[in-house]
Write a protein that holds these residues in place. Sequence first.
Motif, PDB file in Angstrom:
ATOM      1  N   ALA A  53     -14.629   0.714  -3.266  1.00 59.02           N
ATOM      2  CA  ALA A  53     -13.939   0.608  -1.975  1.00 59.02           C
ATOM      3  C   ALA A  53     -13.148  -0.697  -1.887  1.00 59.02           C
ATOM      4  CB  ALA A  53     -14.950   0.696  -0.832  1.00 59.02           C
ATOM      5  N   LEU A  54     -13.697  -1.779  -2.439  1.00 59.92           N
ATOM      6  CA  LEU A  54     -12.995  -3.067  -2.440  1.00 59.92           C
ATOM      7  C   LEU A  54     -11.722  -2.982  -3.275  1.00 59.92           C
ATOM      8  CD1 LEU A  54     -13.073  -6.112  -1.682  1.00 59.92           C
ATOM      9  CD2 LEU A  54     -14.360  -6.460  -3.776  1.00 59.92           C
ATOM     10  N   ILE A  55     -11.813  -2.370  -4.438  1.00 56.79           N
ATOM     11  CA  ILE A  55     -10.640  -2.237  -5.303  1.00 56.79           C
ATOM     12  C   ILE A  55      -9.576  -1.372  -4.638  1.00 56.79           C
ATOM     13  CG2 ILE A  55      -9.837  -1.239  -7.485  1.00 56.79           C
ATOM     14  CD1 ILE A  55     -12.527  -2.182  -8.685  1.00 56.79           C
ATOM     15  N   VAL A  56      -9.988  -0.280  -4.001  1.00 56.26           N
ATOM     16  CA  VAL A  56      -9.038   0.603  -3.321  1.00 56.26           C
ATOM     17  C   VAL A  56      -8.371  -0.119  -2.153  1.00 56.26           C
ATOM     18  CG1 VAL A  56      -8.871   2.682  -1.891  1.00 56.26           C
ATOM     19  CG2 VAL A  56     -10.122   2.747  -4.051  1.00 56.26           C
ATOM     20  N   SER A  57      -9.148  -0.876  -1.382  1.00 60.31           N
ATOM     21  CA  SER A  57      -8.600  -1.586  -0.227  1.00 60.31           C
ATOM     22  C   SER A  57      -7.568  -2.633  -0.645  1.00 60.31           C
ATOM     23  CB  SER A  57      -9.737  -2.244   0.549  1.00 60.31           C
ATOM     24  OG  SER A  57      -9.246  -3.082   1.548  1.00 60.31           O
ATOM     25  N   VAL A  58      -7.914  -3.424  -1.643  1.00 60.35           N
ATOM     26  CA  VAL A  58      -6.984  -4.471  -2.098  1.00 60.35           C
ATOM     27  C   VAL A  58      -5.756  -3.839  -2.744  1.00 60.35           C
ATOM     28  CG1 VAL A  58      -6.726  -6.392  -3.713  1.00 60.35           C
ATOM     29  CG2 VAL A  58      -8.770  -6.226  -2.317  1.00 60.35           C
ATOM     30  N   VAL A  63       0.020  -2.469  -2.876  1.00 65.87           N
ATOM     31  CA  VAL A  63       1.074  -1.450  -2.963  1.00 65.87           C
ATOM     32  C   VAL A  63       1.887  -1.419  -1.673  1.00 65.87           C
ATOM     33  CG1 VAL A  63       1.471   1.048  -3.071  1.00 65.87           C
ATOM     34  CG2 VAL A  63      -0.089  -0.045  -4.681  1.00 65.87           C
ATOM     35  N   GLY A  64       1.211  -1.535  -0.534  1.00 63.64           N
ATOM     36  CA  GLY A  64       1.922  -1.547   0.743  1.00 63.64           C
ATOM     37  C   GLY A  64       2.864  -2.721   0.867  1.00 63.64           C
ATOM     38  N   ARG A  65       2.429  -3.880   0.409  1.00 62.53           N
ATOM     39  CA  ARG A  65       3.302  -5.062   0.495  1.00 62.53           C
ATOM     40  C   ARG A  65       4.455  -4.980  -0.491  1.00 62.53           C
ATOM     41  NH1 ARG A  65      -0.909 -10.118   0.681  1.00 62.53           N
ATOM     42  NH2 ARG A  65      -1.896  -9.592   2.664  1.00 62.53           N
ATOM     43  N   ALA A  66       4.161  -4.560  -1.727  1.00 59.87           N
ATOM     44  CA  ALA A  66       5.179  -4.596  -2.780  1.00 59.87           C
ATOM     45  C   ALA A  66       6.190  -3.461  -2.648  1.00 59.87           C
ATOM     46  CB  ALA A  66       4.501  -4.538  -4.151  1.00 59.87           C
ATOM     47  N   LEU A  67       5.717  -2.267  -2.406  1.00 56.81           N
ATOM     48  CA  LEU A  67       6.624  -1.115  -2.411  1.00 56.81           C
ATOM     49  C   LEU A  67       7.150  -0.752  -1.028  1.00 56.81           C
ATOM     50  CD1 LEU A  67       4.780   1.210  -4.952  1.00 56.81           C
ATOM     51  CD2 LEU A  67       6.667  -0.369  -5.373  1.00 56.81           C
ATOM     52  N   ASN A  69       6.955  -2.743   1.736  1.00 57.08           N
ATOM     53  CA  ASN A  69       7.314  -3.931   2.508  1.00 57.08           C
ATOM     54  C   ASN A  69       6.612  -3.940   3.868  1.00 57.08           C
ATOM     55  OD1 ASN A  69       8.499  -6.403   2.720  1.00 57.08           O
ATOM     56  ND2 ASN A  69      10.456  -5.630   3.487  1.00 57.08           N
ATOM     57  N   HIS A  70       5.400  -3.419   3.874  1.00 54.66           N
ATOM     58  CA  HIS A  70       4.607  -3.364   5.103  1.00 54.66           C
ATOM     59  C   HIS A  70       3.142  -3.565   4.735  1.00 54.66           C
ATOM     60  CE1 HIS A  70       3.398  -2.279   9.129  1.00 54.66           C
ATOM     61  NE2 HIS A  70       2.548  -1.405   8.620  1.00 54.66           N
ATOM     62  N   SER A  71       2.540  -4.605   5.281  1.00 51.58           N
ATOM     63  CA  SER A  71       1.138  -4.895   4.996  1.00 51.58           C
ATOM     64  C   SER A  71       0.231  -4.057   5.894  1.00 51.58           C
ATOM     65  CB  SER A  71       0.873  -6.381   5.231  1.00 51.58           C
ATOM     66  OG  SER A  71      -0.474  -6.670   4.995  1.00 51.58           O
ATOM     67  N   LEU A  72      -0.861  -3.587   5.336  1.00 52.81           N
ATOM     68  CA  LEU A  72      -1.834  -2.837   6.121  1.00 52.81           C
ATOM     69  C   LEU A  72      -2.690  -3.836   6.906  1.00 52.81           C
ATOM     70  CD1 LEU A  72      -2.920  -0.345   3.344  1.00 52.81           C
ATOM     71  CD2 LEU A  72      -1.364   0.092   5.236  1.00 52.81           C
TER      72      LEU A  72
END
Length: 112
Positions: A53-58, A63-67, A69-72
């Motif tokens: 779960a930690l790996i999936v969350s990070v 991916v959200g930030r890089a692709l 351009n929106h942080s979760l």
Amino acid sequence: MDTPHTPPPDPAEFLDDPRRKPLEIDTEQRRGPAVFRWLTVGMEHLIAALLVALIVSVSANVVGRALLNHSLPWADELARMLFIWLIFTGAAAAFARFEHIAVDYLLRKLPA
């Protein structure tokens, strides 16, 4: 002044404690109280789930930030809480198997 060369000490001398008793909880050989064996195995499965779960969350946040351009907004806090739970559950599981980190240099140098 020439001193004779002495070989370095054997690392097994520091790593293997002859006074250490065998593990009281051994899930592979089915030794120890059944409740504690199952609790230890359960903690180890929980540790694996927390790590995934930690790996999936990070990864989702990266991916959200890089692709996208929106942080979760929840990913950072979730990763922090999962890491805390991972540390405490891992410490409990290691303690149950007598594999917790210990600094026992002084204890080994004292007489029995």
